[in-house]
Every structure is written in C-alpha cells, then in structure tokens.
Scaffold this motif. Structure first.
Motif, PDB file in Angstrom:
ATOM      1  N   LYS A   8      79.278 -64.371 -26.096  1.00 52.48           N
ATOM      2  CA  LYS A   8      77.909 -64.076 -26.512  1.00 52.48           C
ATOM      3  C   LYS A   8      76.993 -63.870 -25.300  1.00 52.48           C
ATOM      4  O   LYS A   8      76.187 -62.936 -25.265  1.00 52.48           O
ATOM      5  N   ASN A  53      74.961 -60.466 -24.347  1.00 57.45           N
ATOM      6  CA  ASN A  53      73.511 -60.469 -24.151  1.00 57.45           C
ATOM      7  C   ASN A  53      73.111 -59.847 -22.821  1.00 57.45           C
ATOM      8  O   ASN A  53      72.137 -59.095 -22.744  1.00 57.45           O
ATOM      9  N   ILE A  67      77.966 -60.745 -35.606  1.00 57.78           N
ATOM     10  CA  ILE A  67      76.956 -60.010 -34.849  1.00 57.78           C
ATOM     11  C   ILE A  67      76.629 -58.706 -35.566  1.00 57.78           C
ATOM     12  O   ILE A  67      77.498 -58.086 -36.171  1.00 57.78           O
ATOM     13  N   THR A 103      75.030 -67.445 -36.298  1.00 58.17           N
ATOM     14  CA  THR A 103      75.855 -68.613 -36.022  1.00 58.17           C
ATOM     15  C   THR A 103      75.525 -69.710 -37.028  1.00 58.17           C
ATOM     16  O   THR A 103      74.581 -69.584 -37.808  1.00 58.17           O
ATOM     17  N   PRO A 151      81.014 -67.125 -36.294  1.00 57.83           N
ATOM     18  CA  PRO A 151      79.992 -66.316 -35.672  1.00 57.83           C
ATOM     19  C   PRO A 151      80.183 -64.827 -35.989  1.00 57.83           C
ATOM     20  O   PRO A 151      81.296 -64.340 -36.084  1.00 57.83           O
ATOM     21  N   HIS A 206      72.657 -62.206 -33.510  1.00 55.27           N
ATOM     22  CA  HIS A 206      73.784 -63.138 -33.539  1.00 55.27           C
ATOM     23  C   HIS A 206      73.597 -64.066 -34.727  1.00 55.27           C
ATOM     24  O   HIS A 206      72.555 -64.689 -34.882  1.00 55.27           O
ATOM     25  N   TYR A 215      82.608 -61.051 -33.324  1.00 58.82           N
ATOM     26  CA  TYR A 215      82.594 -60.679 -31.912  1.00 58.82           C
ATOM     27  C   TYR A 215      83.940 -60.070 -31.518  1.00 58.82           C
ATOM     28  O   TYR A 215      83.995 -59.102 -30.783  1.00 58.82           O
ATOM     29  N   ASN A 224      68.653 -64.522 -32.339  1.00 57.29           N
ATOM     30  CA  ASN A 224      69.640 -65.526 -32.735  1.00 57.29           C
ATOM     31  C   ASN A 224      69.233 -66.125 -34.065  1.00 57.29           C
ATOM     32  O   ASN A 224      68.117 -66.616 -34.202  1.00 57.29           O
TER      33      ASN A 224
END
Length: 177
Positions: free
Chosen positions: A89, A93, A122, A75, A120, A73, A137, A105
């Motif tokens: 998120k 997970n 991923i 961020t 954000p 992730h 996401y 993270n």
C-alpha cells in the motif's frame, strides 16, 4: 570405543518419508486456510464499471468526494491480512502521488453491506471518475507487489491506456465482508 552404525535401514527411510508427508500436509492445511476467494458471494459478477462507481459512492464516507484521479484503499481493522498489504500500500501511494492521484483510506466495518466483497481492496479512478481498477492489491498469501495488479494499471494509465478492470476471481489473503 563403540563402533558407529553407518547403515541406513528401512526404518530410517520410513521415518523420513513419514516426516516429509506430515510436514507437507501441515503446510498445505495452513496455507489453504489463509487463501480466500476475493469475491466468494459473486457481488462483482456481471457488474460494469459505472455500476461499481455508483455503488462505491453509496458508502457514506464517499458521498460528496471528488473521485477524479483517486485511489481509495478499503481496509478493515478486524482483518489480519491488512498487515501483509501495508508495505504494498505504501509503495502504491508513493507511485500514485507522483502520478497526480490523491489517496483516500476507508476503514470498513465487517458488517457493512456494500459492493466491496473483501478487504484489503483498492479502487482507482481516472480523470473523469472513470474506473481504472477495482479489486485486491494482488493475489497470493502476502499481497505483495511481486504479484500485484495495481502497478500495471497505473503504468498503463500513465501511458494513456484505461484498463477498466474489475478483478473478483482470485485467491489470496483477504477477509470477506
């Protein structure tokens, strides 16, 4: 007792239409202000999966990390959109851990020049560090699971399919780096 005026006049219609137009214009203004392109500078344009993995490895926190079955992730503390993706998120997970992935993270500073165009974001890798997914996401204002890509990628991988998917041309609540 005074008589009530039940007649709808042209003035009433004009006020209603004016109110409706102004309300729609204000909503459009505020929504358009939050919808950002995930990759406005085309950092991901023409990138193949091996190049993406190599460039992600250049981030200092990932230099010596095993990326087999990993979910990373990305961020940023300065990004207000992160709050909207927190619930999504958590759901990712939970699903990922039950499927044997481990979660990393990474908090990126806004001035870090990497392949990550926005947060954000991923990155999902498979068993041989092959790229399964890289991108946001989901699309839309709330980054919710209802319009997400990640769940589909994880479900397809569990069934034996590798999507090798890089998403860059989408709009939602993102903070450009």
């Amino acid at each position: 007792m005074p008589a009530s005026n039940k007649t709808v006049t042209r003035y009433h219609y004009t006020v209603f239409v004016l109110w409706l137009v102004l309300t729609l214009a204000a909503a459009n203004y505020f929504i358009a202000g939050r919808l950002m392109s995930f990759d406005p500078n085309m950092k991901l344009s023409g990138q193949d999966s091996s190049t993406v993995i190599k460039q992600v490895r250049a981030i200092s926190a990932l230099k010596n990390v095993n990326l087999n079955h990993a979910i990373i992730h990305f961020t940023s503390d300065e990004c207000s959109c992160t709050q909207y993706s927190d619930e999504h998120k958590r759901a990712i997970n939970e699903q990922a851990k039950s499927d044997g992935f481990y979660v990393i993270n990474i908090n990126l500073p806004t001035d870090l020049l990497t392949i990550i165009p926005s947060t954000p974001a991923i990155l999902i890798t498979g068993g041989k560090e092959e790229l399964l997914y890289f991108g946001p996401y989901s699309a839309g204002l709330a980054c919710s699971a209802s319009n997400g890509y990640v769940e589909t990628v994880l479900q397809n991988y569990a069934q034996g399919f590798n999507s090798d998917l890089v998403i860059s041309d989408v709009k939602g609540c993102y903070c450009n780096i």
